[in-house]
Scaffold this active site. Structure first.
Site, PDB file in Angstrom:
ATOM      1  N   TYR A 154       0.836  -1.211   0.000  1.00 46.15           N
ATOM      2  CA  TYR A 154       0.000   0.000   0.000  1.00 46.15           C
ATOM      3  C   TYR A 154       0.869   1.259   0.000  1.00 46.15           C
ATOM      4  CZ  TYR A 154      -3.822   3.100   1.582  1.00 46.15           C
ATOM      5  OH  TYR A 154      -4.760   4.108   1.704  1.00 46.15           O
ATOM      6  N   LYS A 158       1.022   4.187  -2.858  1.00 48.21           N
ATOM      7  CA  LYS A 158       0.657   5.576  -2.550  1.00 48.21           C
ATOM      8  C   LYS A 158       1.838   6.527  -2.763  1.00 48.21           C
ATOM      9  CE  LYS A 158      -3.629   4.754  -1.604  1.00 48.21           C
ATOM     10  NZ  LYS A 158      -4.688   5.297  -2.480  1.00 48.21           N
TER      11      LYS A 158
HETATM   12  P1  NAP Z   1     -13.433   2.506   0.998  1.00 51.89           P
HETATM   13  O1  NAP Z   1     -14.522   3.077   1.831  1.00 51.89           O
HETATM   14  O2  NAP Z   1     -12.956   1.122   1.224  1.00 51.89           O
HETATM   15  O3  NAP Z   1     -13.862   2.684  -0.540  1.00 51.89           O
HETATM   16  C1  NAP Z   1     -13.018   2.219  -1.551  1.00 51.89           C
HETATM   17  C2  NAP Z   1     -13.610   2.597  -2.886  1.00 51.89           C
HETATM   18  O4  NAP Z   1     -12.729   2.081  -3.902  1.00 51.89           O
HETATM   19  C3  NAP Z   1     -14.974   1.985  -3.109  1.00 51.89           C
HETATM   20  O5  NAP Z   1     -15.788   2.903  -3.781  1.00 51.89           O
HETATM   21  C4  NAP Z   1     -14.664   0.798  -3.998  1.00 51.89           C
HETATM   22  O6  NAP Z   1     -15.707   0.513  -4.907  1.00 51.89           O
HETATM   23  C5  NAP Z   1     -13.501   1.337  -4.810  1.00 51.89           C
HETATM   24  N1  NAP Z   1     -12.728   0.268  -5.430  1.00 51.89           N
HETATM   25  C6  NAP Z   1     -11.918  -0.641  -4.847  1.00 51.89           C
HETATM   26  N2  NAP Z   1     -11.439  -1.478  -5.772  1.00 51.89           N
HETATM   27  C7  NAP Z   1     -11.949  -1.082  -6.964  1.00 51.89           C
HETATM   28  C8  NAP Z   1     -11.833  -1.553  -8.295  1.00 51.89           C
HETATM   29  N3  NAP Z   1     -11.052  -2.606  -8.617  1.00 51.89           N
HETATM   30  N4  NAP Z   1     -12.499  -0.901  -9.280  1.00 51.89           N
HETATM   31  C9  NAP Z   1     -13.278   0.163  -8.981  1.00 51.89           C
HETATM   32  N5  NAP Z   1     -13.446   0.646  -7.748  1.00 51.89           N
HETATM   33  C10 NAP Z   1     -12.782   0.029  -6.759  1.00 51.89           C
HETATM   34  O7  NAP Z   1     -12.121   3.412   1.079  1.00 51.89           O
HETATM   35  P2  NAP Z   1     -11.882   4.950   1.406  1.00 51.89           P
HETATM   36  O8  NAP Z   1     -11.378   5.028   2.778  1.00 51.89           O
HETATM   37  O9  NAP Z   1     -13.026   5.776   0.967  1.00 51.89           O
HETATM   38  O10 NAP Z   1     -10.620   5.196   0.457  1.00 51.89           O
HETATM   39  C11 NAP Z   1     -10.674   5.926  -0.755  1.00 51.89           C
HETATM   40  C12 NAP Z   1      -9.255   6.248  -1.169  1.00 51.89           C
HETATM   41  O11 NAP Z   1      -8.644   7.008  -0.150  1.00 51.89           O
HETATM   42  C13 NAP Z   1      -8.388   5.010  -1.365  1.00 51.89           C
HETATM   43  O12 NAP Z   1      -7.520   5.203  -2.445  1.00 51.89           O
HETATM   44  C14 NAP Z   1      -7.603   4.944  -0.075  1.00 51.89           C
HETATM   45  O13 NAP Z   1      -6.388   4.275  -0.236  1.00 51.89           O
HETATM   46  C15 NAP Z   1      -7.414   6.408   0.215  1.00 51.89           C
HETATM   47  N6  NAP Z   1      -7.135   6.705   1.620  1.00 51.89           N
HETATM   48  C16 NAP Z   1      -8.002   6.374   2.601  1.00 51.89           C
HETATM   49  C17 NAP Z   1      -7.680   6.688   3.914  1.00 51.89           C
HETATM   50  C18 NAP Z   1      -8.583   6.375   5.065  1.00 51.89           C
HETATM   51  O14 NAP Z   1      -8.156   6.575   6.217  1.00 51.89           O
HETATM   52  N7  NAP Z   1      -9.803   5.921   4.848  1.00 51.89           N
HETATM   53  C19 NAP Z   1      -6.474   7.321   4.205  1.00 51.89           C
HETATM   54  C20 NAP Z   1      -5.614   7.629   3.189  1.00 51.89           C
HETATM   55  C21 NAP Z   1      -5.954   7.329   1.899  1.00 51.89           C
HETATM   56  P3  NAP Z   1     -16.533  -0.879  -4.904  1.00 51.89           P
HETATM   57  O15 NAP Z   1     -17.897  -0.495  -4.434  1.00 51.89           O
HETATM   58  O16 NAP Z   1     -16.513  -1.294  -6.341  1.00 51.89           O
HETATM   59  O17 NAP Z   1     -15.830  -1.835  -3.960  1.00 51.89           O
END
Ligand code: NAP
Length: 246
Positions: A154, A158
């Site tokens: 990861y 990133k």
């Molecule tokens: P989340 O709630 O797990 O949502 C992930 C999203 O990515 C969902 O909409 C999922 O869609 C989509 N996704 C995953 N695999 C996919 C694929 N193969 N094709 C299309 N869509 C896909 O995560 P989140 O926390 O909102 O994270 C969003 C972004 O922010 C990510 O890149 C994550 O790494 C980054 N981020 C998050 C955090 C945190 O603390 N939450 C911190 C830093 C960075 P489906 O409905 O299709 O599964």
């Protein structure tokens, strides 16, 4: 300020969490949003936006399918004639110490978090160059800046987004296309609920602002970078982490 009227914006991973908040805010600011996720997962996001008078359509897209990405962008150009904003947000974790990490866990994370951003950017860059305008915003992570035990895959994906962004920003700056990264800290979504559920207080204590971030905190930063007001900002990493990493 920060109006996006007339702009066409693609948001990957828009079914929930940060991507849903980004899609909702971009639409509230006037953009026509293509909310993308696998299957029909983004339908609810698009419907909720439409119910409040915004413009959105749900797109079925697996970002690990390059042909599907190219088809989606071709269809957007066919129907809307332009693409103004790309938000590379879709992301996954497959956490494991390196000693035990399977090749598949590495490959899945790199494919979803990094290679997909490359394919999406490549699909939209030509029309953006022709338009002499465009915004590419990728959602990285504080982990890409600091590293984190158990997340070599990861963190690499990133950190890769940051290098990718800086290189592309230099390539397209002369065409007024900007390329930036938003690097969230710990945001309250499905992705983090498993680790933070039991120990919210512990985590909050490590964050100077004293709380986990909300998806809307990240969406505000993305919306700013997507706006005309951010026209002179490119190749940057905008941290939205409550001060976790300065
Ligand atoms: P989340 O709630 O797990 O949502 C992930 C999203 O990515 C969902 O909409 C999922 O869609 C989509 N996704 C995953 N695999 C996919 C694929 N193969 N094709 C299309 N869509 C896909 O995560 P989140 O926390 O909102 O994270 C969003 C972004 O922010 C990510 O890149 C994550 O790494 C980054 N981020 C998050 C955090 C945190 O603390 N939450 C911190 C830093 C960075 P489906 O409905 O299709 O599964």
């Amino acid at each position: 300020m920060f109006t996006l009227s007339g702009k066409v914006a693609i948001v990957t991973g828009a079914s929930r969490g940060i991507g849903r908040a980004v899609a909702t805010l971009l639409a509230a600011r006037g953009a026509h949003v293509l909310a993308a996720a696998r299957g029909d997962h983004a339908a609810e996001t698009a419907a909720a936006i439409q119910q409040t008078g915004g413009r959105a359509e749900a797109v079925s897209l697996d970002v690990t399918d390059s042909a599907a990405i190219e088809g989606m962008v071709a269809s957007v150009l066919d129907r809307h004639g332009r693409v103004d904003v790309l938000v590379n947000n879709a992301g996954i974790t497959r956490d494991q110490l390196l000693l035990r990490m399977k090749r598949d866990e590495w490959d899945q994370v790199i494919a979803t978090n990094l290679t997909a951003a490359f394919v999406c950017a490549q699909a939209v860059i030509r029309p953006m160059i022709k338009q002499r305008s465009g915004r590419i915003i990728s959602v990285s992570s504080v982990v890409g800046q600091t590293g984190n035990a158990g997340q070599a895959n990861y963190a690499a994906s990133k950190a890769g987004l940051i290098g990718f962004t800086k290189a592309l920003a230099r390539e397209v700056a002369s065409r007024s296309v900007t390329v930036n990264v938003v690097a969230p800290g710990l945001i309250d979504t499905d992705m983090t609920r498993a680790i933070t559920g039991k120990a919210q207080g512990d985590w909050a204590a490590r964050i100077p602002l004293g709380r986990l971030g909300e998806p809307s905190d990240v969406a505000a930063a993305v919306c700013f970078l997507a706006s005309d007001e951010a026209a002179y900002i490119t190749g940057q990493v905008l941290a939205v982490n409550g001060g976790m990493y300065m």
